[in-house]
Structures are given as structure tokens and as C-alpha cells.
Write an enzyme that holds these catalytic residues in place. Structure first.
Site, PDB file in Angstrom:
ATOM      1  CD  GLU A  96      36.202  42.312  24.747  1.00  0.00           C
ATOM      2  OE1 GLU A  96      35.235  42.173  23.972  1.00  0.00           O
ATOM      3  OE2 GLU A  96      37.385  42.338  24.368  1.00  0.00           O
ATOM      4  CG  ASP A 147      37.994  46.048  27.286  1.00  0.00           C
ATOM      5  OD1 ASP A 147      37.169  46.181  26.378  1.00  0.00           O
ATOM      6  OD2 ASP A 147      38.891  45.169  27.285  1.00  0.00           O
ATOM      7  CB  ILE A 148      36.679  41.554  30.420  1.00  0.00           C
ATOM      8  CG1 ILE A 148      35.331  41.885  31.078  1.00  0.00           C
ATOM      9  CG2 ILE A 148      37.263  40.269  31.002  1.00  0.00           C
ATOM     10  CD1 ILE A 148      34.241  40.860  30.830  1.00  0.00           C
TER      11      ILE A 148
END
Lengths: 334, 79
Positions: A244, A201-202
Site C-alpha cells: 500500500e 503510505d495508506i
């Protein structure tokens, strides 16, 4: 189309597996194409052949009873080693094929024309074939038609792949990824092989979107997917499973090895400079959760949930880090 | 808005809805079909056979394309 890649058999087989077509039932588009080959070229046999590790398997076949044969005796294993069509006017006069059981016995192949089926990445996964029981010269016009039909076979195969791909990042869609993970679970159960899942996960992605707009966010997603794809093994699969959030499926990989791989991806992302429109450079980090498959996980949903616990810990403990679920200390206690 | 304006707006909407990779696939397939028709003609195949063959191939591709679009749209909704 990409350049032909000949000498990477593992990657070729991985490209074939990604098509997800081996051992599937007969389908109309491919049936129509072999019918056309048979009709237009006036040959008794025509096939859409896929060349697997040890066998050639026919997605569509006319005039042949077998569904597959050993690869070692096939014509197509030679066809996939070249860019141009493989044409054998008289198999008995060709030392590569004269002794093949397919020539000396049923179906008594005497002449062959095979046009390689090449994926956009440049791997020849099989061939569209016209076969005759008599010696025969295939004309340039016939080979041109075969070439067009082979391209149409590739269009069909590619279209199925597109349906599994996220159009922004070209990674698998959530649905495509879940399908791959379900197959991997079946393999783990059947053969007792390891496999691991990583969720990525960004970090602070919302502020990237808020600062640079959705266009900037899209650039980050696309570049992140590209650098991960460039550093994955051919057998790994990557999917975009949330805005994301990406998932990485690692076959034949135990927990410790998967954690090390996630750490490698984390470091690569941290070191990368994401180039936004106008040449602006941006640093981005990502958090990773990792979980190895264990038989108590009922399905992909349960496996993803387990991996999500690790990702949650990575976020809670400060982001830009990798965590394993269960944690190593819990694993050793168990 | 006049009719032409409405139509071009509708066309623009349609174009936006087709993801670029699907559009590229459609373009590629159309090109391959056109080349096939030309090569069948050059090989002396009759026009009615060419028409029937191309129609057949378009039909099966269209069915696959519809299925692919459905999956892509569902995927976008999910993400």
C-alpha cells in the site's frame, strides 16, 4: 484508443520520455518493420521516427545514414500534428518541404508517407515513414499496410511500458520506478538540477482489507493511484513500491515545493470518497514522507531510505500528515 | 476429473496468470497482425511473403512478451 491530443507539447514529450526509447540501440522488432516497409512498398528509405523536442531521432532506419536530424527540417514534425497519415507525393511541389535540406540535399527525399505513432493516451510521439527519391503516389492499400505496421510498432512500445507498470494500479512497478529515479539522479548530478521524492503510505490499510476484503483494498489502491495520476504534472512519475506504499518522483522540484505538493496530494486523498463495490463510500487518509535529492545520496536505495525516515515520522506523529527529511529545523541548523 | 475438465482448469489457471493489460496487448497485437495479413493479401503480396512476414513479427513480439511477463511476475512477487 484515446482521442488525439495535439496542442500539449509538454505532455507529448513526457509521454515520449515515458517510453524510454530515445537514444537506445537498434532492436530487432523495429528493424523488421522498416525492412517490411522497404520490401512491400518498394521504397529506398524507411524509418521508425520519434519526434523529440528539437530533433527527430530514428529508432530504426533503412537507406538513411543519419541517426537524427533537426526537428525543424523534418517531415515528421508535421505528421505528428494530424490523425491521418501525412502523404507528400512531391516535396518540391510542397512549400512546407521544398526548401528543406533533406529535400535539396542528401538524402534527396522527394516523396513521403508518415503514419503517426500514437500512444494509448493520445499523443503522437513519432511516425512510421516510407520515403522515396522520386515523386510518388502512395496507394490506399499501401497506406493501409503502413497503418497496420505503425500499430504493430505501437504494440511493441506499449508492451515495454506494460512491463514497467503495476497491473492493478497502472503506476510503475518498483523496478520501473527505481529505473526512472536512477535516471533522475544522473540528471541532477550532471546538470545540478533539483528533484524530490515522496513516499505515500495508506493509513490503516490492513483494517481496510480486514473489513472490506482484498477486493475492497484493491479498489482503494486503484482509485488512489487514479486521483494522484490526475493531479500529477506530466513530468512526475509514480510507482507502487510496496503493498500500500507508493512513491512519487518530482523532477525540477526542491524540498519546500515537494512538501507543498505532498500536502496537496494528502488533502485531495482526505477529501476523496472512495467508492467500493455496491456503492459504499469510504474515507481514507495517507501519510507522506518527502526528501529532496542531495549529492550525498549514493543511489535510489539511499534516497528511498531517506524518504522513508520522513514517512516513519509522519506515521509516528499521528498519520495523515506530511514530513520532510531532514526536518526543516535540522536543515536550517545545517 | 476428466481430461477436458483438467484442460479447462489449466486454461483457466493460465488466464488468471496473464495480467489483464498484457492480455489486452496480446489481443491487440493479434488483431493488428490479422489486419496486416489481410491488407498484404489485398495488395497482391504472395502468400509465402505474407507467411514469412507475419511469422517474423510474431517471433519478435513473443520474445518481448516473454520478457515483459518475467518482469511483471517479478514485480508481483515483490509487491
Amino acid at each position: 484508443m484515446s482521442e488525439l491530443v495535439i496542442d500539449d507539447e509538454d505532455a507529448r514529450l513526457a509521454a515520449l520520455r515515458r517510453l524510454d526509447v530515445l537514444d537506445t540501440p537498434a532492436e530487432e522488432p523495429f528493424e523488421k518493420i522498416v525492412n517490411l516497409v522497404q520490401t512491400v512498398l518498394g521504397v529506398p528509405m524507411a524509418t521508425v521516427t520519434l519526434v523529440d523536442q528539437d530533433r527527430q531521432w530514428f529508432k530504426a532506419h533503412r537507406g538513411l545514414d543519419a541517426q537524427e536530424t533537426p526537428r525543424s527540417i523534418s517531415f515528421c514534425t508535421h505528421a505528428i500534428r494530424q490523425r491521418e497519415p501525412l502523404v507528400v507525393p512531391d516535396a518540391l511541389a510542397d512549400e512546407r518541404f521544398a526548401a528543406s535540406p533533406l529535400v535539396t540535399g542528401e538524402p534527396f527525399i522527394r516523396s513521403y508517407a508518415g503514419v503517426p505513432l500514437r500512444t494509448p493516451e493520445g499523443y503522437n510521439v513519432g511516425a512510421l515513414c516510407a520515403l522515396d527519391t522520386k515523386p510518388r503516389r502512395f496507394s490506399a492499400a499501401e497506406l493501409a499496410i503502413m497503418g497496420n505496421l505503425a500499430s504493430i510498432v505501437c504494440d511493441e512500445l506499449q508492451l515495454r511500458l506494460i512491463a514497467q507498470r503495476d497491473h492493478l494500479t497502472h503506476t510503475l512497478t518498483r523496478r520501473g520506478f527505481v529505473e526512472q529515479a536512477e535516471k533522475e539522479i544522473a540528471k541532477c548530478r550532471r546538470y545540478g538540477r533539483p528533484a524530490s521524492l515522496a513516499l505515500l503510505d495508506i493509513d490503516h490499510f490492513k483494517s481496510i482489507n480486514d473489513t472490506y476484503g482484498h477486493g475492497g483494498g484493491d479498489v482503494v489502491l486503484r482509485q488512489l493511484a487514479e486521483i494522484c495520476a490526475a493531479n500529477m504534472r506530466p513530468s512526475d512519475a509514480m510507482g507502487r513500491i510496496g503493498g500500500e506504499e507508493f512513491a512519487l518522483l518530482m523532477p525540477e522540484t526542491g524540498a519546500a515545493e515537494a512538501l507543498a505538493a505532498a500536502e496537496r496530494f494528502r488533502a485531495i486523498i482526505e477529501a476523496h470518497e472512495f467508492e467500493l463495490e455496491g456503492g459504499r463510500l469510504l474515507k481514507v487518509t495517507a501519510s507522506f514522507g518527502v526528501a529532496a535529492y542531495t549529492p550525498d545520496l549514493a543511489d535510489t536505495t539511499a534516497w528511498l531510505a531517506q524518504t522513508d525516515l520522513a514517512l516513519y515520522r509522519a506515521k509516528r506523529e499521528g498519520r495523515n500528515r506530511c514530513r520532510l527529511e531532514p526536518a526543516p529545523e535540522e536543515r536550517s541548523a545545517a | 476429473m476428466d481430461v477436458t475438465g483438467r484442460e479447462s482448469a489449466a486454461a483457466g489457471e493460465g488466464e488468471r496468470r496473464l495480467p489483464p493489460n498484457l492480455q489486452a496487448s496480446v489481443d491487440r497485437h493479434s488483431r493488428h497482425l490479422a489486419e496486416l495479413a489481410a491488407n498484404l493479401r489485398a495488395a497482391g503480396i504472395g502468400e509465402d511473403v505474407i507467411d514469412a512476414s507475419v511469422r517474423d513479427l510474431v517471433g519478435s513480439y513473443q520474445a518481448e512478451l516473454t520478457a515483459a511477463m518475467r518482469v511483471v511476475v517479478q514485480g508481483q512477487d515483490h509487491v
